[in-house]
Design an enzyme around this catalytic site. Structure first.
Site, short mmCIF file in Angstrom:
data_model
loop_
_atom_site.label_atom_id
_atom_site.label_comp_id
_atom_site.label_asym_id
_atom_site.label_seq_id
_atom_site.Cartn_x
_atom_site.Cartn_y
_atom_site.Cartn_z
N MET A 52 40.62 21.12 -52.86
CA MET A 52 39.32 19.87 -53.17
C MET A 52 38.43 20.43 -54.44
O MET A 52 38.54 19.41 -55.10
CB MET A 52 38.37 19.63 -51.98
CG MET A 52 37.69 18.50 -52.27
SD MET A 52 36.37 18.15 -50.71
CE MET A 52 37.49 17.91 -49.61
N TYR A 54 45.95 27.64 -49.28
CA TYR A 54 45.91 26.93 -47.89
C TYR A 54 47.54 27.13 -47.57
O TYR A 54 48.36 26.75 -48.16
CB TYR A 54 45.71 25.51 -47.94
CG TYR A 54 44.19 25.14 -47.97
CD1 TYR A 54 43.54 25.37 -46.93
CD2 TYR A 54 43.58 24.46 -49.03
CE1 TYR A 54 41.99 25.24 -46.69
CE2 TYR A 54 42.18 24.19 -48.94
CZ TYR A 54 41.46 24.76 -47.86
OH TYR A 54 40.21 24.33 -47.77
N ARG A 63 53.57 -10.08 -62.17
CA ARG A 63 52.35 -9.50 -61.62
C ARG A 63 51.03 -10.29 -61.86
O ARG A 63 50.50 -10.76 -60.95
CB ARG A 63 52.15 -8.10 -62.30
CG ARG A 63 50.92 -7.20 -61.88
CD ARG A 63 50.70 -6.00 -62.78
NE ARG A 63 50.75 -6.16 -64.16
CZ ARG A 63 49.91 -5.20 -64.91
NH1 ARG A 63 50.19 -3.78 -64.29
NH2 ARG A 63 49.66 -5.15 -66.05
N LYS A 80 39.81 -0.56 -70.38
CA LYS A 80 40.00 -0.83 -68.94
C LYS A 80 39.64 0.73 -68.38
O LYS A 80 39.99 1.79 -68.95
CB LYS A 80 41.02 -1.44 -68.15
CG LYS A 80 42.42 -0.80 -68.52
CD LYS A 80 43.56 -1.93 -68.26
CE LYS A 80 44.40 -1.04 -68.58
NZ LYS A 80 45.95 -2.08 -68.41
C1 PLP Z 1 46.71 -1.67 -69.82
C2 PLP Z 1 47.32 -2.85 -70.58
C3 PLP Z 1 47.52 -2.58 -72.03
C4 PLP Z 1 47.38 -1.54 -72.47
O1 PLP Z 1 48.82 -0.76 -72.28
P1 PLP Z 1 48.84 0.68 -73.09
O2 PLP Z 1 50.47 0.91 -72.43
O3 PLP Z 1 47.67 1.72 -72.36
O4 PLP Z 1 48.99 0.84 -74.45
C5 PLP Z 1 47.52 -3.89 -72.64
N1 PLP Z 1 47.81 -5.01 -72.02
C6 PLP Z 1 47.64 -5.27 -70.77
C7 PLP Z 1 47.77 -6.81 -70.01
C8 PLP Z 1 47.53 -4.20 -70.12
O5 PLP Z 1 47.03 -4.34 -68.51
#
Ligand code: PLP
Length: 366
Positions: A307, A259, A138, A41
């Site tokens: 920036m 800054y 969640r 992701k």
């Molecule tokens: C992001 C995620 C993972 C991977 O987690 P890591 O800690 O990066 O290994 C696995 N399962 C779900 C549902 C996630 O959202």
């Protein structure tokens, strides 16, 4: 090479695909006999889906997880044969798009399960995962809804290909929530005896077969993050970030820099200005604790991250490394992603996923 020309880019990001593959193999060996998947992701944790997914697929990874359908489409192009799950679930009306791209939704509520089942009754049975919430609050069906679903004829309309849940704090061995999640997930999974189960993220690989189950879902550790904080990192570093010096100047004791003049020279100092800033995803929160390696010398930031620029106090660095055009290391060596995250008041995950589009990107080790 992708992104701007490395000859003119302010910073160069190097992604070691050989180290990435070695990390996946290491986790796959730990997960065995379970299958080891890969979470890609957020553009493969900032490292590039288009490069990371083919490298892992060539190494034998068959199952990928993304957050959004659009990422799934890119993963699909990179791995035509793989199973690709979309973790964030099914938004209303999205089922045809999932089917068109051969993506598998991770269904996280009764409404999502019903929508996918309805779609599959019309369009033909297709695989999907079912997400059970074991403590995160969640995503996922609460355990009692998952139990009700177990005997429901609704499941006959599609092909549940995975039952999954997600750890709240797998990286913290002292947190009792992990043991409770393993037990609760085992209890729910027993009601779905024909569906492969998946629970472990990166840190879950050290928690035994109750966590590794049929399929693991590592993300962070693939990209070099330490899955066992407080212990030595077993993973190989994947990401190196170098920024280039655009100017060097000498200042007197008491001079201010950046800054609002937040930094003040403790003596005569040599400052180097780097062509990188928070617009590149390098956190402004690193203004106080940030550092870069010049040669082998750790040099602190002078003042706030701008920036597009960072001022570095290179007074202690070797002279031949402090010159216009020379690279300094912002991620790499002693400044691994966990350390950079700590220094910025965040976590290495955020450092990775914000790696910016202005970097020239070099892929090695493929
Ligand atoms: C992001 C995620 C993972 C991977 O987690 P890591 O800690 O990066 O290994 C696995 N399962 C779900 C549902 C996630 O959202």
């Amino acid at each position: 090479m992708t992104g701007p020309d490395p000859a003119t880019a302010g910073a160069i990001l190097t992604v070691d695909l050989g180290a990435l593959v070695a990390n996946w193999r290491h986790l796959a060996a730990r997960a065995a006999p379970a299958e080891c998947g890969a979470v890609v992701k957020a553009d493969a944790y900032g490292c590039g889906i288009g490069e990371v997914v083919p490298a892992l697929a060539r190494a034998g990874c068959r199952t990928f997880f993304v957050a959004q359908p659009e990422e799934g489409v890119r993963a699909r192009r990179a791995a035509p044969e793989a199973a690709i799950y979309v973790l964030n679930g099914l938004l209303p009306g999205a089922a045809p798009a999932f089917a068109r791209e051969g993506l598998r939704p991770v269904l996280g509520s009764r409404a999502e399960v019903e929508e996918w089942a309805d779609f599959c009754r019309e369009a033909g049975s297709r695989p999907a995962a079912i997400h059970v919430d074991t403590g995160m609050n969640r995503l996922g069906l609460p355990p009692h809804e998952a139990r009700d679903l177990a005997g429901d004829p609704l499941l006959a309309a599609f092909a549940p290909s995975l039952l999954m849940s997600h750890f709240v704090a797998a990286e913290d061995p002292a947190d009792p929530v992990t043991r409770r999640q393993v037990a609760l997930f085992a209890e729910v999974a027993a009601l779905f005896p024909t569906v492969p189960a998946s629970l472990a993220n990166s840190s879950g690989h050290g928690l035994g077969s109750g966590a590794t189950r049929a399929l693991t879902r590592p993300g962070y550790a693939l990209f070099g993050g330490n899955p066992t904080p407080g212990e030595p990192n077993p993973m190989r570093p994947v990401v190196t970030l170098e920024a280039r010096i655009v100017q060097v100047r000498h200042v007197e004791a008491g001079a201010r820099a950046g800054y609002n003049g937040r930094w003040r020279a403790p003596g005569a100092c040599r400052l180097a200005t780097l062509s990188i800033g928070y617009a590149d995803g390098y956190p402004r929160g690193a203004s106080g604790g940030g550092a870069a390696l010049v040669g082998d010398v750790l040099c602190p930031f002078a003042g706030t991250v701008s920036m597009d620029l960072i001022i570095l106090d290179t007074t202690e660095a070797p002279d031949d490394h402090v010159r216009r055009g020379a690279p300094v290391t912002l991620i790499g060596g002693a400044l691994d992603i966990d350390e950079v995250g700590r220094r910025a008041g965040t976590i290495g995950y955020e450092i990775l996923t914000r790696l910016g589009p202005r970097y020239a990107r070099r892929y090695i080790g493929a």
